[in-house]
Design a protein around this motif. Sequence first.
Motif, PDB file in Angstrom:
ATOM      1  N   TYR A  75       0.838  -1.203   0.000  1.00 67.00           N
ATOM      2  CA  TYR A  75       0.000   0.000   0.000  1.00 67.00           C
ATOM      3  C   TYR A  75       0.870   1.249   0.000  1.00 67.00           C
ATOM      4  O   TYR A  75       0.639   2.190  -0.772  1.00 67.00           O
ATOM      5  N   ALA A  76       1.888   1.264   0.872  1.00 67.98           N
ATOM      6  CA  ALA A  76       2.741   2.451   1.001  1.00 67.98           C
ATOM      7  C   ALA A  76       3.478   2.738  -0.303  1.00 67.98           C
ATOM      8  O   ALA A  76       3.515   3.885  -0.774  1.00 67.98           O
ATOM      9  N   ILE A  77       4.052   1.705  -0.892  1.00 73.54           N
ATOM     10  CA  ILE A  77       4.841   1.908  -2.109  1.00 73.54           C
ATOM     11  C   ILE A  77       3.939   2.164  -3.318  1.00 73.54           C
ATOM     12  O   ILE A  77       4.247   2.998  -4.175  1.00 73.54           O
ATOM     13  N   MET A  78       2.783   1.485  -3.362  1.00 72.19           N
ATOM     14  CA  MET A  78       1.858   1.699  -4.471  1.00 72.19           C
ATOM     15  C   MET A  78       1.359   3.138  -4.495  1.00 72.19           C
ATOM     16  O   MET A  78       1.330   3.791  -5.538  1.00 72.19           O
ATOM     17  N   PHE A  79       0.984   3.651  -3.324  1.00 71.78           N
ATOM     18  CA  PHE A  79       0.407   4.990  -3.282  1.00 71.78           C
ATOM     19  C   PHE A  79       1.459   6.093  -3.342  1.00 71.78           C
ATOM     20  O   PHE A  79       1.116   7.257  -3.529  1.00 71.78           O
ATOM     21  N   SER A  80       2.716   5.734  -3.204  1.00 76.59           N
ATOM     22  CA  SER A  80       3.768   6.725  -3.440  1.00 76.59           C
ATOM     23  C   SER A  80       4.255   6.642  -4.884  1.00 76.59           C
ATOM     24  O   SER A  80       4.435   7.666  -5.547  1.00 76.59           O
ATOM     25  N   SER A  81       4.401   5.432  -5.403  1.00 79.95           N
ATOM     26  CA  SER A  81       4.857   5.268  -6.787  1.00 79.95           C
ATOM     27  C   SER A  81       3.803   5.740  -7.785  1.00 79.95           C
ATOM     28  O   SER A  81       4.125   6.339  -8.814  1.00 79.95           O
ATOM     29  N   LEU A  82       2.527   5.456  -7.469  1.00 82.82           N
ATOM     30  CA  LEU A  82       1.430   5.836  -8.368  1.00 82.82           C
ATOM     31  C   LEU A  82       0.676   7.041  -7.816  1.00 82.82           C
ATOM     32  O   LEU A  82      -0.524   7.187  -8.037  1.00 82.82           O
ATOM     33  N   TYR A  83       1.379   7.910  -7.111  1.00 87.25           N
ATOM     34  CA  TYR A  83       0.739   9.025  -6.408  1.00 87.25           C
ATOM     35  C   TYR A  83      -0.066   9.918  -7.354  1.00 87.25           C
ATOM     36  O   TYR A  83      -1.243  10.212  -7.096  1.00 87.25           O
ATOM     37  N   THR A  84       0.541  10.328  -8.468  1.00 92.01           N
ATOM     38  CA  THR A  84      -0.142  11.262  -9.376  1.00 92.01           C
ATOM     39  C   THR A  84      -1.397  10.657  -9.981  1.00 92.01           C
ATOM     40  O   THR A  84      -2.483  11.265  -9.909  1.00 92.01           O
ATOM     41  N   PRO A  85      -1.327   9.460 -10.614  1.00 89.75           N
ATOM     42  CA  PRO A  85      -2.568   8.912 -11.187  1.00 89.75           C
ATOM     43  C   PRO A  85      -3.620   8.594 -10.134  1.00 89.75           C
ATOM     44  O   PRO A  85      -4.824   8.772 -10.387  1.00 89.75           O
ATOM     45  N   LEU A  86      -3.206   8.166  -8.936  1.00 93.12           N
ATOM     46  CA  LEU A  86      -4.189   7.843  -7.902  1.00 93.12           C
ATOM     47  C   LEU A  86      -4.843   9.103  -7.338  1.00 93.12           C
ATOM     48  O   LEU A  86      -6.036   9.091  -6.999  1.00 93.12           O
TER      49      LEU A  86
END
Length: 342
Positions: A75-86
């Motif tokens: 969750y932490a890495i997904m929402f930081s790596s995909l921060y802009t599209p999310l």
Amino acid sequence: MDLGTIWFILWGVLWAVYFVLDGYDFGIGIIRPFFSKSDTETRIMYNAMGPFWDGNEVWLITAGGVTFAAFPKTYAIMFSSLYTPLMLLLFSLILRGVTLEFRSKVDSAGWRKLWDVCNFLGSFLPALLLGVAFANIFMGIPINQEGILQGNLFTLLNPYGLAGGLLFVFLFAHHGALWLAQKSEGEIRERALKTAGKLWPVVAVLVVLFLVMSWFMTQLFSNYLVHPALFILLLVPVAGLLLTCKYRRQGRPLAAWVSSALLIGGAALFGVFGIFPALLPSSLNPAWSLTIENSSSTPLTLSIMLGVALVFVPIVIIYQVWAMHLFRHPVNQEDLDYDEAY
């Protein structure tokens, strides 16, 4: 089967259910500018999804919550790596919810047109962004050993990611047209079926194209080649695609919509099982991928969560089945005259 694997399967199922349920809401919003010929028809389209859209988004919260609680590192890495599209996805969803509530607040054609445009953007953008995000997850995201994305938003807008985005847009548009046919009568119902008929060949081509690109550009088929029995999963979306066409031609929109649900849900699960046991594969080095083993919560946490899920998920399902049964009738003039109608 260990708890991590059970939660991986539930994680995939929750995302698939969300795509199926909120997908038709997105689809109606996407086709509306090209379909509606009057304000009355627009209101019918809004009210076709009106009683359901916020309940459907519960599954997004559930899928995100499961990611946070069961796989916190992912969750932490997904929402930081995909921060802009999310974040774009979040703002788009907020915009769509606002349009449904604000459109009728002022008796002005210009006001309604403004919110209709916002509703289209709030439907099209989430469909596109979800497709781009999950296609990149299926292909692998360029994250290093520390989980830091080696790139930016444009890195995600690669050919495979854009193919996934287009696939989601047309899958949802087709899905929404079938739902509209089920929730309307007369000439609107027939036009909705014809619209679904025009979209079906595009969906079929995009499905085949995405599978071919997946074969050459991802490792999705690796698990299937090692365990050929898993190819049975691929039969679900294929059957859904063919049955959708069959039932639509027979003038059975509900059966066609259920078949479309099998297509969308089956396609999502095909991708999820293809990346197992990774939740967030690294395209730079497989050893840097986020997997069940290196990103799941403690066994105690997973056990408690499983107990909670076994109690509350059925309650949510029962509620949504009840809501769909209660509002199963096509939208008519009496519905539009109701004080709380959209």
